[in-house]
Design a protein around this motif. Structure first.
Motif, PDB file in Angstrom:
ATOM      1  N   PHE A 228      41.226 -76.508  86.391  1.00 14.18           N
ATOM      2  CA  PHE A 228      39.771 -76.149  86.386  1.00 14.18           C
ATOM      3  C   PHE A 228      39.186 -76.375  87.882  1.00 14.18           C
ATOM      4  CE2 PHE A 228      40.329 -76.902  81.889  1.00 14.18           C
ATOM      5  CZ  PHE A 228      39.897 -75.938  81.382  1.00 14.18           C
ATOM      6  N   ARG A 230      40.768 -75.627  90.590  1.00 16.94           N
ATOM      7  CA  ARG A 230      41.127 -74.217  91.311  1.00 16.94           C
ATOM      8  C   ARG A 230      40.135 -73.217  90.929  1.00 16.94           C
ATOM      9  NH1 ARG A 230      46.524 -72.241  93.458  1.00 16.94           N
ATOM     10  NH2 ARG A 230      47.502 -74.079  94.355  1.00 16.94           N
ATOM     11  N   MET A 231      39.970 -73.153  89.500  1.00 12.68           N
ATOM     12  CA  MET A 231      38.965 -72.086  88.991  1.00 12.68           C
ATOM     13  C   MET A 231      37.493 -72.313  89.421  1.00 12.68           C
ATOM     14  SD  MET A 231      38.075 -71.084  85.062  1.00 12.68           S
ATOM     15  CE  MET A 231      37.874 -72.736  84.771  1.00 12.68           C
ATOM     16  N   THR A 233      36.238 -73.866  92.038  1.00 12.23           N
ATOM     17  CA  THR A 233      35.893 -74.063  93.548  1.00 12.23           C
ATOM     18  C   THR A 233      35.671 -73.021  94.068  1.00 12.23           C
ATOM     19  OG1 THR A 233      37.762 -75.858  93.767  1.00 12.23           O
ATOM     20  CG2 THR A 233      36.969 -74.954  95.727  1.00 12.23           C
TER      21      THR A 233
END
Lengths: 234, 234
Positions: A228, A230-231, A233
């Motif tokens: 989450f 990575r998604m 940011t």
DNA sequence: TCGTCAATTTACCAAATGGTAAAAAACGCG
DNA sequence: CGCGTTTTTTACCATTTGGTAAATTGACGA
């Protein structure tokens, strides 16, 4: 044929009594949590015993797969005694579901506008995963109910869950609009958080086959946080 | 008490017959898919009718929540006629589960070493989501079984699913080692793909309350592709 | 076309299950 | 303590349900 008639009459009388709010002469214990329902020490204890047992049984076998006898045995009470405290199997189930809904909503309610958006969402993921670990039976009870089409929960879903999701989806959208997290459909984001966290409780039987080593939750926590993060940011 | 004894004896005789492989004088139809089990046109048609009906019923109410009468009605056959084709409720369920397992494994089996790793995984996500959309009943049947602790499926999970997951997890790991996708725990990645895609089928009742507008799948596809792309891009 | 085997129906049954009635036991308060 | 009230037990019951037995009907190849 007379047997049928008698049953029909008896049932009608019972329904009548319910509608009129007139409890049986003995056992006013089953009047639900309406106004002030002063409960004796014994009543409080036994209702808890029954609900605990029912959670255990219902979450493991589903509503129709569970029997009053199982619940009675698990609770250490007799079947008629259970019926003394609850109007029937259905009422036990509904009571459990209603209680559960509040517990279930809590982690999402804590998602607040203050604070860093990414941290807020990651903390929510964390709470959800902790919940799946601490209350797997509750998670499975809920999953069972939804799987069957939420027959006894649809009103609650509409009345309690939907407004809350609407509110929090709007909050997430505002974060997106402010460019503070990456743009994603808020509701799908919420679904993916529910799905991934609850999976470890609901599909435990499968997870255990595929990852035999105990203690999957630490790894799951690390994985989900990374996913989450990575998604979302920017 | 004699009644009980008679039943016990009858049951014992039946078990005996099963063990000995001696079918009933009439109806050798129920001998399972062993060697060459030449099936007549009628048998083929009716077995299919029954399995279709059973899928509908079992996926909606779970194993214990479904009755042979429901299945019979749905199939347009009589209850005894159903028992003529299958040894009993349990055998129907198991047959369904076994069939399902192959269908279920297929998308993962197609994950191949050739091609760009990210595209391979995204294509797998896509197949899984398409599957959830096209076969929601199958998804729910499976979910039901796992939720109850996989009582009738544990052997299959161990024998078919585990080796496949081991193999594909190794493949994903090799991609990670080669630096072709971001490092993540392969098994948790697989779990998150299962969870997020199947969620739209298994929790449909909930999703429908929260996103009333029809056609959630296009949005889900876009969301999931973005999510896994961001997570796996190096 | 006729006989044989497959398929289907009719009429059941025993067990499981949700629930009830009424008596017995336990509780707790004046 | 004594007595009314709450709680629990005992003994049932009707319905549902998975399954069976046996008779009946239907298909189909020689």
């Amino acid at each position: 044929m007379p047997a049928l008639k008698i049953t029909a009459v008896r049932k009608a009388m019972k329904d009548e009594a319910k509608r009129a709010g007139a409890g049986k002469p003995v056992g006013r214990a089953q009047t639900k949590a309406q106004g002030g329902v002063k409960r004796s020490r014994i009543q409080t204890r036994n209702r808890k015993l029954i609900l605990d047992a029912a959670l255990e049984v219902f979450s493991a076998h589903g509503f129709r797969g569970s029997t009053l006898d199982q619940i009675a045995t698990e609770a250490g009470l007799s079947k008629p005694n259970i019926i003394y405290y609850f109007d029937g199997k259905e009422e036990i189930h509904v009571t459990l579901l209603n209680q559960l809904m509040e517990t279930w909503l809590d982690p999402l309610e804590q998602l607040k506008p203050a604070g860093e958006p990414l941290d807020e969402i990651l903390a929510y993921v964390r709470r959800k995963l902790d919940m799946a670990q601490a209350y797997p039976r509750e998670s499975r009870l809920f999953a069972n109910e939804i799987l069957q089409g939420a027959p006894r929960m649809a009103p609650h879903l509409e009345a309690r869950l939907k407004p809350l999701v609407d509110e929090k989806a709007a909050l997430i959208q505002s974060w997106i609009d402010a460019g503070r997290i990456a743009p994603v459909e808020p509701r799908h984001l919420i679904f993916s958080i529910w799905a991934t966290t609850q999976h470890y409780a609901d599909f435990e039987a499968q997870v255990n086959v595929l990852m035999p080593e105990g203690g999957i939750f630490p790894g799951a926590a690390a994985y989900l946080e990374m996913m989450f993060r990575r998604m979302l940011t920017v």
